[in-house]
Design an enzyme around this catalytic site. Structure first.
Site, PDB file in Angstrom:
ATOM      1  N   ALA A  81       0.830  -1.217   0.000  1.00 32.23           N
ATOM      2  CA  ALA A  81       0.000   0.000   0.000  1.00 32.23           C
ATOM      3  C   ALA A  81       0.859   1.260   0.000  1.00 32.23           C
ATOM      4  O   ALA A  81       1.809   1.378   0.761  1.00 32.23           O
ATOM      5  CB  ALA A  81      -0.910   0.014   1.232  1.00 32.23           C
ATOM      6  N   LYS A 156       8.603   7.576  -3.128  1.00 35.67           N
ATOM      7  CA  LYS A 156       9.060   6.177  -3.149  1.00 35.67           C
ATOM      8  C   LYS A 156      10.521   6.082  -2.693  1.00 35.67           C
ATOM      9  O   LYS A 156      10.903   5.144  -1.993  1.00 35.67           O
ATOM     10  CB  LYS A 156       8.906   5.575  -4.556  1.00 35.67           C
TER      11      LYS A 156
HETATM   12  P1  NAP Z   1      -3.070   0.992  -6.816  1.00 36.13           P
HETATM   13  O1  NAP Z   1      -3.808  -0.036  -7.582  1.00 36.13           O
HETATM   14  O2  NAP Z   1      -3.469   2.414  -6.904  1.00 36.13           O
HETATM   15  O3  NAP Z   1      -3.001   0.549  -5.282  1.00 36.13           O
HETATM   16  C1  NAP Z   1      -2.581   1.404  -4.268  1.00 36.13           C
HETATM   17  C2  NAP Z   1      -2.955   0.756  -2.968  1.00 36.13           C
HETATM   18  O4  NAP Z   1      -2.463   1.551  -1.876  1.00 36.13           O
HETATM   19  C3  NAP Z   1      -4.469   0.644  -2.792  1.00 36.13           C
HETATM   20  O5  NAP Z   1      -4.748  -0.593  -2.182  1.00 36.13           O
HETATM   21  C4  NAP Z   1      -4.781   1.800  -1.855  1.00 36.13           C
HETATM   22  O6  NAP Z   1      -5.925   1.577  -1.072  1.00 36.13           O
HETATM   23  C5  NAP Z   1      -3.548   1.786  -0.982  1.00 36.13           C
HETATM   24  N1  NAP Z   1      -3.390   3.065  -0.281  1.00 36.13           N
HETATM   25  C6  NAP Z   1      -3.126   4.267  -0.812  1.00 36.13           C
HETATM   26  N2  NAP Z   1      -3.099   5.210   0.164  1.00 36.13           N
HETATM   27  C7  NAP Z   1      -3.356   4.558   1.327  1.00 36.13           C
HETATM   28  C8  NAP Z   1      -3.494   4.942   2.696  1.00 36.13           C
HETATM   29  N3  NAP Z   1      -3.363   6.221   3.090  1.00 36.13           N
HETATM   30  N4  NAP Z   1      -3.760   3.990   3.630  1.00 36.13           N
HETATM   31  C9  NAP Z   1      -3.899   2.692   3.263  1.00 36.13           C
HETATM   32  N5  NAP Z   1      -3.806   2.262   1.998  1.00 36.13           N
HETATM   33  C10 NAP Z   1      -3.536   3.188   1.043  1.00 36.13           C
HETATM   34  O7  NAP Z   1      -1.535   0.967  -7.244  1.00 36.13           O
HETATM   35  P2  NAP Z   1      -0.550  -0.240  -7.570  1.00 36.13           P
HETATM   36  O8  NAP Z   1      -0.131  -0.089  -8.958  1.00 36.13           O
HETATM   37  O9  NAP Z   1      -1.074  -1.537  -7.105  1.00 36.13           O
HETATM   38  O10 NAP Z   1       0.665   0.199  -6.653  1.00 36.13           O
HETATM   39  C11 NAP Z   1       0.896  -0.402  -5.419  1.00 36.13           C
HETATM   40  C12 NAP Z   1       2.324  -0.106  -5.013  1.00 36.13           C
HETATM   41  O11 NAP Z   1       3.226  -0.433  -6.076  1.00 36.13           O
HETATM   42  C13 NAP Z   1       2.569   1.337  -4.664  1.00 36.13           C
HETATM   43  O12 NAP Z   1       3.476   1.297  -3.577  1.00 36.13           O
HETATM   44  C14 NAP Z   1       3.255   1.871  -5.916  1.00 36.13           C
HETATM   45  O13 NAP Z   1       4.079   2.927  -5.585  1.00 36.13           O
HETATM   46  C15 NAP Z   1       4.059   0.664  -6.360  1.00 36.13           C
HETATM   47  N6  NAP Z   1       4.427   0.640  -7.776  1.00 36.13           N
HETATM   48  C16 NAP Z   1       3.471   0.590  -8.754  1.00 36.13           C
HETATM   49  C17 NAP Z   1       3.866   0.574 -10.091  1.00 36.13           C
HETATM   50  C18 NAP Z   1       2.874   0.509 -11.228  1.00 36.13           C
HETATM   51  O14 NAP Z   1       3.244   0.782 -12.378  1.00 36.13           O
HETATM   52  N7  NAP Z   1       1.632   0.142 -10.969  1.00 36.13           N
HETATM   53  C19 NAP Z   1       5.230   0.623 -10.427  1.00 36.13           C
HETATM   54  C20 NAP Z   1       6.167   0.664  -9.385  1.00 36.13           C
HETATM   55  C21 NAP Z   1       5.762   0.665  -8.072  1.00 36.13           C
HETATM   56  P3  NAP Z   1      -7.375   2.185  -1.486  1.00 36.13           P
HETATM   57  O15 NAP Z   1      -8.013   1.150  -2.349  1.00 36.13           O
HETATM   58  O16 NAP Z   1      -8.056   2.351  -0.181  1.00 36.13           O
HETATM   59  O17 NAP Z   1      -7.119   3.469  -2.221  1.00 36.13           O
END
Ligand code: NAP
Length: 339
Positions: A81, A156
Site C-alpha cells: 500500500a 518512493k
Molecule cells: P493501486 O492499484 O493504486 O493501489 C494502491 C494501494 O495503496 C491501494 O490498495 C490503496 O488503497 C492503498 N493506499 C493508498 N493510500 C493509502 C493509505 N493512506 N492507507 C492505506 N492504503 C492506502 O496501485 P498499484 O499499482 O497496485 O501500486 C501499489 C504499489 O506499487 C505502490 O506502492 C506503488 O508505488 C508501487 N508501484 C506501482 C507501479 C505501477 O506501475 N503500478 C510501479 C512501481 C511501483 P485504497 O483502495 O483504499 O485506495
C-alpha cells in the site's frame, strides 16, 4: 508452503496479484484496506473460495488503528500500500507523508508482532531519477533527491530509504528487502485501474490521438507478484537487504503501439500512428495532467535492468510483447475499453 502473510493494500493492482499468488500456493493471507465495508465484498468476489484463508482488516497508513490485528500471527509482510495517483498532488506531502510514515508504521507493527520477513513494494522511481548523465540503471542505483524530482518519485525514494534505515537501527534481525517494479502492465481484474494501466487504456481507446516521443520500461503484473512471493520464500542469504527491480525492457511508446497493432490488430483501430511533436506536448502540458508528466520525459532513455532479480530469484520475466498484448486484450474483454 504454509504460513500467514500480511499483504497491505489488498484493493490495489499489485496487492491483489500478490494475494492471488499466495492463495494459489496455499498460504493464509491477511490484507489491509482503508474501507472494509466497501472493499471486503469486492475482495470476496475475486476469491470466492478463500473463506477463512483470507482475512480483511481495516487500516490506514496514517493511523495506528487495525495494524496490530492485521499483523497478528503473520510470519511475513508484503507492504504494497502506498498512494499512486495519476495526478500530481497540490502539495508533495500528500504523497510523502503516507508513503514514509505508512512504511514505518507497517514496519513497527510487524516487528511488534514478531514478523520475520518484510518485503517492501518500492519502485524504479527509487532507482532511476535525478541522474541526467545516465540512461542505464540497476539495483545498485539510487534516485538523486538533490535533483528536482516529481513528488511520487520522491515519496518512493524517501520511503525505501527510511525503511532501510529503520530496519538497520531498530530491527536488524528482520529480513528486509524491496521489490522495485518499473511501469506495471498485464491482465486487469476490475475497472479500478492502476495509473500504469490507465496509460495503455488511453492508447487503445484513442484518447491520446498522437504518440509522444517518450519511453518507459515494462514489467508484467504476474512477474511483480512472483517477485514478491519468491522474496518471501527464498533463503535468507538470497534476499536480506536486497533490491529486486522487475523490468523486462525499455520501449518507446511508438514501439508499444506497434506491438499492440501487430499482436492484437482487431483491437488496434484507434491506436495512434502519428508522432506528437514535442511543442504540442509542451502546449498540452499547460492544462492536461498526463502531458504535464510526459513533458520532462520526452526523449529520455531510462532503462532499468531486472537481470539481477532474474538471477537471484531464479525466474525469467514474461516478454513485454506478451504483457502488452495481454493488457490490451483484458481491457477489452472486461469491457473497460469499448471498441
Ligand atoms: P493501486 O492499484 O493504486 O493501489 C494502491 C494501494 O495503496 C491501494 O490498495 C490503496 O488503497 C492503498 N493506499 C493508498 N493510500 C493509502 C493509505 N493512506 N492507507 C492505506 N492504503 C492506502 O496501485 P498499484 O499499482 O497496485 O501500486 C501499489 C504499489 O506499487 C505502490 O506502492 C506503488 O508505488 C508501487 N508501484 C506501482 C507501479 C505501477 O506501475 N503500478 C510501479 C512501481 C511501483 P485504497 O483502495 O483504499 O485506495
Amino acid at each position: 508452503m504454509t504460513g500467514t502473510v500480511l499483504v497491505t493494500g489488498g484493493t490495489g493492482y499489485i496487492g491483489g496479484e500478490v494475494i492471488d499468488q499466495l492463495l494459489v500456493k496455499g498460504y493464509a493471507v491477511h490484507t489491509t484496506v482503508r474501507n472494509a465495508a466497501k472493499s471486503e465484498p469486492r475482495l470476496r468476489e475475486r476469491w470466492p473460495d478463500a473463506g477463512d484463508r483470507l482475512k480483511v482488516f481495516q487500516a490506514d497508513l496514517m493511523s495506528d488503528e487495525g495494524w496490530a490485528e492485521a499483523n497478528a500471527g503473520c510470519h511475513a509482510v508484503a507492504h504494497v500500500a502506498s498512494p499512486f495517483p495519476l495526478a500530481v498532488p497540490k502539495h508533495k506531502d500528500e504523497l510523502l507523508v503516507p508513503a514514509r510514515e505508512g512504511t514505518l508504521r507497517a514496519l513497527r507493527f510487524a516487528k511488534d508482532a514478531g514478523v520475520q520477513r518484510f518485503v517492501q513494494t518500492s519502485s524504479a522511481a527509487a532507482i532511476a531519477y535525478g541522474h541526467p548523465e545516465k540512461d542505464h540503471f540497476d539495483h545498485t542505483d539510487w534516485t538523486n533527491l538533490d535533483a528536482n524530482v516529481a513528488p511520487y518519485i520522491e515519496s518512493k525514494t524517501v520511503a525505501e530509504r527510511a525503511a532501510r534505515d529503520w530496519v538497520a537501527e531498530n530491527a536488524p534481525e528482520m529480513i528486509f528487502c524491496s521489490v522495485n517494479p518499473v511501469a506495471v502492465f498485464g491482465p486487469v481484474y476490475n475497472d479500478d485501474l492502476s495509473t500504469s494501466i490507465e496509460f495503455v487504456k488511453k492508447i487503445i481507446d484513442g484518447s491520446i490521438p498522437m504518440i509522444p516521443n517518450m519511453g518507459i520500461c515494462v514489467t508484467d503484473i504476474r512477474d511483480v507478484g512472483r517477485a514478491h512471493v519468491l522474496a518471501i520464500e527464498a533463503p535468507e542469504e538470497k534476499v536480506r537487504g536486497e533490491r529486486f527491480p522487475t523490468s523486462e525492457k525499455f520501449l518507446w511508446l511508438r514501439e508499444m503501439a506497434n506491438i499492440v497493432r501487430q499482436r492484437a490488430p482487431e483491437l488496434a483501430g484507434k491506436v495512434p500512428k502519428r508522432p506528437m511533436p514535442n511543442w504540442l506536448v509542451s502546449i498540452l502540458a499547460l492544462f492536461m495532467e498526463e502531458m504535464k508528466q510526459i513533458k520532462p520525459e520526452l526523449g529520455n532513455v531510462r532503462d532499468v535492468s531486472g537481470k539481477h532479480t532474474e538471477e537471484v530469484l531464479g525466474f525469467q520475466f514474461i516478454s513485454a510483447e506478451q504483457t502488452l498484448e495481454d493488457t490490451a486484450r483484458s481491457l477489452v474483454e472486461r469491457g473497460i475499453v469499448k471498441l
